[in-house]
Design a protein around this motif. Structure first.
Motif, PDB file in Angstrom:
ATOM      1  N   ALA A  27       9.666   6.184  -2.172  1.00 22.99           N
ATOM      2  CA  ALA A  27       9.133   6.914  -1.017  1.00 22.99           C
ATOM      3  C   ALA A  27       7.806   7.578  -1.370  1.00 22.99           C
ATOM      4  O   ALA A  27       6.863   7.562  -0.564  1.00 22.99           O
ATOM      5  CB  ALA A  27      10.135   7.953  -0.542  1.00 22.99           C
ATOM      6  N   ALA A  28       7.706   8.143  -2.558  1.00 23.90           N
ATOM      7  CA  ALA A  28       6.462   8.781  -2.982  1.00 23.90           C
ATOM      8  C   ALA A  28       5.357   7.746  -3.146  1.00 23.90           C
ATOM      9  O   ALA A  28       4.201   7.998  -2.797  1.00 23.90           O
ATOM     10  CB  ALA A  28       6.679   9.535  -4.288  1.00 23.90           C
ATOM     11  N   ARG A  29       5.700   6.591  -3.646  1.00 26.42           N
ATOM     12  CA  ARG A  29       4.697   5.535  -3.818  1.00 26.42           C
ATOM     13  C   ARG A  29       4.202   5.045  -2.466  1.00 26.42           C
ATOM     14  O   ARG A  29       3.009   4.819  -2.266  1.00 26.42           O
ATOM     15  CB  ARG A  29       5.283   4.378  -4.605  1.00 26.42           C
ATOM     16  CG  ARG A  29       4.285   3.271  -4.789  1.00 26.42           C
ATOM     17  CD  ARG A  29       4.801   2.155  -5.638  1.00 26.42           C
ATOM     18  NE  ARG A  29       3.735   1.173  -5.769  1.00 26.42           N
ATOM     19  CZ  ARG A  29       3.915  -0.060  -6.132  1.00 26.42           C
ATOM     20  NH1 ARG A  29       5.101  -0.478  -6.450  1.00 26.42           N
ATOM     21  NH2 ARG A  29       2.918  -0.891  -6.203  1.00 26.42           N
ATOM     22  N   LYS A  30       5.132   4.886  -1.518  1.00 32.83           N
ATOM     23  CA  LYS A  30       4.749   4.416  -0.189  1.00 32.83           C
ATOM     24  C   LYS A  30       3.820   5.412   0.500  1.00 32.83           C
ATOM     25  O   LYS A  30       2.870   5.032   1.168  1.00 32.83           O
ATOM     26  CB  LYS A  30       5.994   4.180   0.663  1.00 32.83           C
ATOM     27  CG  LYS A  30       5.713   3.507   1.968  1.00 32.83           C
ATOM     28  CD  LYS A  30       6.991   3.151   2.688  1.00 32.83           C
ATOM     29  CE  LYS A  30       6.693   2.374   3.952  1.00 32.83           C
ATOM     30  NZ  LYS A  30       7.902   1.968   4.641  1.00 32.83           N
ATOM     31  N   ALA A  31       4.076   6.688   0.318  1.00 30.76           N
ATOM     32  CA  ALA A  31       3.234   7.724   0.915  1.00 30.76           C
ATOM     33  C   ALA A  31       1.860   7.756   0.249  1.00 30.76           C
ATOM     34  O   ALA A  31       0.861   8.059   0.899  1.00 30.76           O
ATOM     35  CB  ALA A  31       3.901   9.084   0.793  1.00 30.76           C
ATOM     36  N   GLY A  32       1.790   7.439  -1.021  1.00 31.55           N
ATOM     37  CA  GLY A  32       0.528   7.479  -1.754  1.00 31.55           C
ATOM     38  C   GLY A  32      -0.324   6.241  -1.585  1.00 31.55           C
ATOM     39  O   GLY A  32      -1.502   6.243  -1.925  1.00 31.55           O
ATOM     40  N   LEU A  33       0.246   5.161  -1.078  1.00 33.35           N
ATOM     41  CA  LEU A  33      -0.489   3.907  -0.892  1.00 33.35           C
ATOM     42  C   LEU A  33      -0.380   3.455   0.570  1.00 33.35           C
ATOM     43  O   LEU A  33       0.338   2.509   0.895  1.00 33.35           O
ATOM     44  CB  LEU A  33       0.071   2.827  -1.825  1.00 33.35           C
ATOM     45  CG  LEU A  33       0.010   3.147  -3.307  1.00 33.35           C
ATOM     46  CD1 LEU A  33       0.771   2.106  -4.114  1.00 33.35           C
ATOM     47  CD2 LEU A  33      -1.416   3.240  -3.795  1.00 33.35           C
ATOM     48  N   PRO A  34      -1.100   4.112   1.485  1.00 32.28           N
ATOM     49  CA  PRO A  34      -0.928   3.843   2.910  1.00 32.28           C
ATOM     50  C   PRO A  34      -1.642   2.591   3.433  1.00 32.28           C
ATOM     51  O   PRO A  34      -1.283   2.084   4.479  1.00 32.28           O
ATOM     52  CB  PRO A  34      -1.512   5.087   3.572  1.00 32.28           C
ATOM     53  CG  PRO A  34      -2.560   5.539   2.626  1.00 32.28           C
ATOM     54  CD  PRO A  34      -2.019   5.221   1.259  1.00 32.28           C
ATOM     55  N   ILE A  35      -2.628   2.063   2.727  1.00 29.35           N
ATOM     56  CA  ILE A  35      -3.410   0.914   3.197  1.00 29.35           C
ATOM     57  C   ILE A  35      -2.852  -0.363   2.572  1.00 29.35           C
ATOM     58  O   ILE A  35      -2.580  -0.410   1.380  1.00 29.35           O
ATOM     59  CB  ILE A  35      -4.895   1.069   2.788  1.00 29.35           C
ATOM     60  CG1 ILE A  35      -5.433   2.405   3.232  1.00 29.35           C
ATOM     61  CG2 ILE A  35      -5.712  -0.101   3.271  1.00 29.35           C
ATOM     62  CD1 ILE A  35      -6.168   2.456   4.509  1.00 29.35           C
ATOM     63  N   VAL A  36      -2.690  -1.392   3.388  1.00 34.80           N
ATOM     64  CA  VAL A  36      -2.165  -2.671   2.915  1.00 34.80           C
ATOM     65  C   VAL A  36      -3.189  -3.760   3.216  1.00 34.80           C
ATOM     66  O   VAL A  36      -3.697  -3.858   4.337  1.00 34.80           O
ATOM     67  CB  VAL A  36      -0.819  -2.999   3.612  1.00 34.80           C
ATOM     68  CG1 VAL A  36      -0.293  -4.344   3.169  1.00 34.80           C
ATOM     69  CG2 VAL A  36       0.202  -1.914   3.329  1.00 34.80           C
ATOM     70  N   CYS A  37      -3.476  -4.562   2.222  1.00 37.82           N
ATOM     71  CA  CYS A  37      -4.406  -5.681   2.392  1.00 37.82           C
ATOM     72  C   CYS A  37      -3.796  -6.664   3.394  1.00 37.82           C
ATOM     73  O   CYS A  37      -2.651  -7.082   3.225  1.00 37.82           O
ATOM     74  CB  CYS A  37      -4.657  -6.370   1.053  1.00 37.82           C
ATOM     75  SG  CYS A  37      -5.670  -7.857   1.199  1.00 37.82           S
ATOM     76  N   PRO A  38      -4.548  -7.056   4.439  1.00 43.58           N
ATOM     77  CA  PRO A  38      -3.982  -7.959   5.437  1.00 43.58           C
ATOM     78  C   PRO A  38      -3.713  -9.370   4.915  1.00 43.58           C
ATOM     79  O   PRO A  38      -2.901 -10.089   5.482  1.00 43.58           O
ATOM     80  CB  PRO A  38      -5.033  -7.974   6.549  1.00 43.58           C
ATOM     81  CG  PRO A  38      -6.281  -7.486   5.926  1.00 43.58           C
ATOM     82  CD  PRO A  38      -5.883  -6.620   4.773  1.00 43.58           C
ATOM     83  N   ASP A  39      -4.345  -9.761   3.837  1.00 45.47           N
ATOM     84  CA  ASP A  39      -4.165 -11.112   3.319  1.00 45.47           C
ATOM     85  C   ASP A  39      -3.048 -11.210   2.281  1.00 45.47           C
ATOM     86  O   ASP A  39      -2.115 -11.986   2.429  1.00 45.47           O
ATOM     87  CB  ASP A  39      -5.474 -11.619   2.722  1.00 45.47           C
ATOM     88  CG  ASP A  39      -5.406 -13.091   2.387  1.00 45.47           C
ATOM     89  OD1 ASP A  39      -4.921 -13.867   3.227  1.00 45.47           O
ATOM     90  OD2 ASP A  39      -5.826 -13.458   1.273  1.00 45.47           O
ATOM     91  N   CYS A  40      -3.115 -10.384   1.233  1.00 47.50           N
ATOM     92  CA  CYS A  40      -2.146 -10.515   0.135  1.00 47.50           C
ATOM     93  C   CYS A  40      -1.084  -9.412   0.128  1.00 47.50           C
ATOM     94  O   CYS A  40      -0.238  -9.382  -0.757  1.00 47.50           O
ATOM     95  CB  CYS A  40      -2.876 -10.536  -1.206  1.00 47.50           C
ATOM     96  SG  CYS A  40      -3.705  -8.996  -1.612  1.00 47.50           S
ATOM     97  N   LYS A  41      -1.137  -8.501   1.083  1.00 49.75           N
ATOM     98  CA  LYS A  41      -0.161  -7.408   1.232  1.00 49.75           C
ATOM     99  C   LYS A  41      -0.154  -6.450   0.035  1.00 49.75           C
ATOM    100  O   LYS A  41       0.822  -5.780  -0.228  1.00 49.75           O
ATOM    101  CB  LYS A  41       1.254  -7.944   1.469  1.00 49.75           C
ATOM    102  CG  LYS A  41       1.382  -8.919   2.614  1.00 49.75           C
ATOM    103  CD  LYS A  41       0.920  -8.330   3.912  1.00 49.75           C
ATOM    104  CE  LYS A  41       1.142  -9.326   5.040  1.00 49.75           C
ATOM    105  NZ  LYS A  41       0.161  -9.278   6.063  1.00 49.75           N
TER     106      LYS A  41
END
Length: 70
Positions: A27-41
């Motif tokens: 959960a902490a990692r997900k909150a700290g990395l909010p942007i996802v690359c549209p191509d490679c995720k």
């Protein structure tokens, strides 16, 4: 060698510290990395890092606008 009460308190502190280390950090990692690359995720911390990633890894794909990630 520590005295009786000091020894017990020291052991209790060590046990309390061990208990805090347990658990998942997903959960902490997900909150700290909010942007996802549209191509490679790939998860990224901010838009500037996404721009650098897209230029290096996916030069043929257009970079999405920053407003699409807010």
């Amino acid at each position: 060698m520590a005295r009786g009460l000091q020894k017990i308190q020291s052991q209790q502190k060590k046990d309390a510290a061990k208990g805090k280390e347990k658990g998942s950090q997903l959960a902490a990692r997900k909150a700290g990395l909010p942007i996802v690359c549209p191509d490679c995720k790939c998860q990224l911390p901010n838009y500037k890092t996404l721009v650098t990633h897209m230029e290096a890894k996916h030069p043929s794909i257009p970079i999405p606008a920053e407003s699409t990630f807010q």
